[in-house]
Enzyme design. Structure first.
Site: not given
Ligand code: NAD
Ligand code: TYD
Length: 362
Positions: A162, A300, A187, A158, A133-135
């Site tokens: 990562k 935070g 995101n 989180y 992630t970019d975070e």
């Molecule tokens: P998600 O939470 O929707 O899915 C995560 C999946 O991993 C789920 O199916 C869960 O059952 C599985 N999982 C969790 N713990 C596990 C374990 N111990 N063993 C096996 N499986 C396990 O997440 P996502 O949004 O699809 O994100 C996928 C990846 O992309 C993550 O690594 C996340 O850090 C990264 N990422 C996500 C975003 C985003 O915007 N969603 C942005 C940047 C990076």
């Molecule tokens: P989120 O989807 O949780 O992604 P991330 O925290 O990994 O960027 O949140 C995106 C942005 O939206 C973040 O600045 C937090 C804000 N947010 C709200 O304002 N209300 C909400 O209910 C949620 C879930 C997020």
């Protein structure tokens, strides 16, 4: 070309979209999904796919003997590691699972790959793509962008977990020559995203006439990437990325949270007004902006993320294709059409989390 790709976390949001994408974009690759089906994993996300090319294994990435046996049995020659605890708010409530899955789980996968790919030929052709992630870069002020050279400065449990996993991946390249690549993306949004995240949460609450909880002043900025664009980027990294490199992936689409919530409100108002059935199902008299509720900020809370994705654009010829307007339209329509998918989630254990998260947020 890899033959047997292990996709960890393939029943989650991005993982499932990636599996779907790979089933379409390749003809012969076999995909083995390893997913422990946490609250965020959902087999419905993989429904309707060709079973001959897709194997699902329910299991934990921290389970070393299971992971090692999968490498051997399935002749895994590529890993795309999505499995993670992925939600910042949950990492604040309970960081332990993040340390366990995101750090220990990645370590177990790296060790299994190191043991399995133990010849020069295997190291030459195999690939381990770690999705991050970019975070990990921390928070930006009003200006500037994250590049691949930006120092890591994670602020939440989180992002810290990562970041740790990224460091392990990097170390396995430098120390053991493991063929790894890391992606740091912004995101994502799109179909199958678990409704705890900003966009689906706002869409479903707006439909159902529930409060729309905006943290702080609503002016935090994120860069938004449509999930299929992200999947194409990962495929490019898997196919053509340079070993040991990291690639930033972003949508070139910075938005304040409040702008997104406003857009969701107008789009939902518009869709409901057009369709009598929807209007009956989701009655709400006022414009849905009236549902916006500013609530206590996330501890935070990072102010701004913005990605410079020039490297992947110039090296691998990838760029985001779906505009935010188009992506949001498709996303909202997907949630409106796929009611049974999210109703099943909203009626389950998620409710407990929702009450805990939003119940006390004055
Ligand atoms: P998600 O939470 O929707 O899915 C995560 C999946 O991993 C789920 O199916 C869960 O059952 C599985 N999982 C969790 N713990 C596990 C374990 N111990 N063993 C096996 N499986 C396990 O997440 P996502 O949004 O699809 O994100 C996928 C990846 O992309 C993550 O690594 C996340 O850090 C990264 N990422 C996500 C975003 C985003 O915007 N969603 C942005 C940047 C990076
Ligand atoms: P989120 O989807 O949780 O992604 P991330 O925290 O990994 O960027 O949140 C995106 C942005 O939206 C973040 O600045 C937090 C804000 N947010 C709200 O304002 N209300 C909400 O209910 C949620 C879930 C997020």
């Amino acid at each position: 070309m890899r033959s047997n790709v292990l996709v960890t976390g393939g029943a989650g949001f991005i993982g499932a979209n990636f599996v779907r994408h790979m089933m379409e974009s390749t003809e012969e690759v076999k995909i083995i999904v390893l997913d422990s089906l946490t609250y965020a994993g959902n087999l419905d996300n993989l429904s309707g796919l060709n079973a001959a090319r897709l194997k699902f294994v329910k299991g934990d990435i921290t389970d070393a003997s299971l992971v090692e046996s999968l490498f051997e049995k399935e002749k895994i020659d590529a890993v795309v590691n999505f499995a993670a605890e992925s939600h910042v708010d949950r990492s604040i409530l309970g960081p332990a699972a993040f340390v366990e899955t995101n750090i220990m789980g990645t370590f177990v996968l790296l060790e299994a790959a190191r043991k399995a790919w133990n010849s020069p030929e295997a190291l030459e052709s195999a690939r381990f793509v770690h999705v991050s992630t970019d975070e990990v870069y921390g928070s930006l002020g009003e200006t500037g962008y994250f590049t691949e050279e930006t120092p890591y400065s994670p602020n939440s449990p989180y992002s810290a977990s990562k970041a740790s996993s990224d460091h392990l991946v990097r170390a396995y390249f430098h120390t053991y020559g493991l063929p790894v690549l890391t992606t740091n993306c912004s995101n994502n949004y799109g179909p199958y995203q678990f409704p705890e995240k900003l966009i689906p949460l706002m869409v479903l609450n707006a439909l159902e006439g529930k409060p729309l909880p905006v943290y702080g002043d609503g002016k935090n900025v994120r860069d938004w990437l449509y999930v299929t664009d992200h999947c194409k980027a990962i495929e490019a990294v898997l196919d053509r990325g340079r070993l040991g490199e990291t690639y930033n992936i972003g949508g070139r689409c910075e938005m304040q949270n409040i702008e997104i919530v406003n857009l969701v409100c107008s789009e939902v108002d518009f869709l409901v007004e057009l369709d009598e059935g929807l209007a009956l199902r989701y009655p709400y008299e006022e414009p849905r902006k009236a549902l916006i509720k500013y609530v206590t900020d996330r501890p935070g809370h990072d102010r701004r993320y913005a990605i410079d994705c020039q490297k992947i654009e110039t090296e691998l010829g990838w760029k985001p294709e779906v505009t935010f307007e188009e992506g949001m339209k498709q996303t909202i329509e997907w949630y409106v059409t796929n009611r049974s998918w999210w109703e099943a989630i909203l009626s389950g254990e998620y409710l407990k989390y929702y009450d805990e998260q939003y119940g006390n947020r004055g």
